[in-house]
Scaffold this active site. Structure first.
Site, short mmCIF file in Angstrom:
data_model
loop_
_atom_site.label_atom_id
_atom_site.label_comp_id
_atom_site.label_asym_id
_atom_site.label_seq_id
_atom_site.Cartn_x
_atom_site.Cartn_y
_atom_site.Cartn_z
N GLU A 150 32.53 50.73 34.42
CA GLU A 150 32.88 51.32 35.72
C GLU A 150 32.18 52.66 35.97
OE1 GLU A 150 34.28 49.47 37.75
OE2 GLU A 150 35.54 48.08 36.63
N TYR B 138 46.56 47.63 32.80
CA TYR B 138 45.41 47.85 33.67
C TYR B 138 45.53 46.94 34.89
CZ TYR B 138 40.66 47.08 35.39
OH TYR B 138 39.57 46.93 36.20
N PHE B 139 45.27 47.52 36.08
CA PHE B 139 45.29 46.76 37.33
C PHE B 139 43.86 46.48 37.77
CE2 PHE B 139 45.22 46.86 42.06
CZ PHE B 139 46.00 45.74 42.31
N ALA B 140 43.50 45.20 37.87
CA ALA B 140 42.18 44.78 38.33
C ALA B 140 42.29 44.29 39.77
CB ALA B 140 41.65 43.66 37.44
N TYR B 141 41.29 44.62 40.59
CA TYR B 141 41.31 44.17 41.99
C TYR B 141 39.95 43.69 42.47
CZ TYR B 141 39.42 48.88 42.64
OH TYR B 141 38.66 50.02 42.54
N GLY B 142 38.92 43.81 41.63
CA GLY B 142 37.56 43.40 42.01
C GLY B 142 37.04 42.34 41.05
N SER B 143 35.84 42.56 40.53
CA SER B 143 35.21 41.56 39.67
C SER B 143 35.97 41.35 38.35
CB SER B 143 33.75 41.93 39.39
OG SER B 143 33.67 43.14 38.67
#
Length: 133
Positions: free
Chosen positions: A73, A3-8
């Site tokens: 989400e 999984y790629f996270a980019y925010g919180s």
């Protein structure tokens, strides 16, 4: 699953609380995308943009973590899943279904993201650039 996270979800405390099985692997850049903030929630989103990058984090998550992220989400209403390949491995992330205009994030939400940038040792110049949209 990757999984790629980019925010919180870059925030390690928040991610661990939400996804107990998650393991931070490393920081990576998603190429040909840019970071923005939008919707009535003023939340982070990514959109296609040639020669641009979005710094983020690669996590290993379980099936149960993915289900929890889907709820958080608001999948498939607010966010949809987007898949890309990283060194031959399939990676999942979320992108908003409706591309509304830029909306500056709340201070609380932004502070969670800033903490995540520190947790993942990310350069925040892209974040600063995204906030000037």
């Amino acid at each position: 699953m990757l999984y790629f996270a980019y925010g919180s979800n870059l925030n390690h405390f928040q991610m661990k609380r939400r996804c107990k099985d998650s393991v931070f692997l490393k920081k990576i850049n998603l190429t040909n995308f840019k970071l923005t903030f939008r919707s009535k929630y003023r939340a982070a989103d990514i959109e296609l943009k040639k020669n641009s990058i979005v710094p983020g984090a690669l996590f290993e998550i379980s099936k149960s973590d993915e289900k929890k992220l889907d709820v958080y989400e608001d999948y498939p209403v607010l966010y949809k899943k987007y898949y890309f390949t990283y060194y031959g491995k399939k990676v999942m992330t979320y992108t908003m279904t409706k591309k509304t205009l830029f909306s500056y994030p709340t201070e609380r939400y932004l502070n969670i993201i800033k903490r995540g940038y520190k947790d993942c040792n990310l350069d925040n110049h892209i974040l600063k650039k995204a906030l000037k949209a």
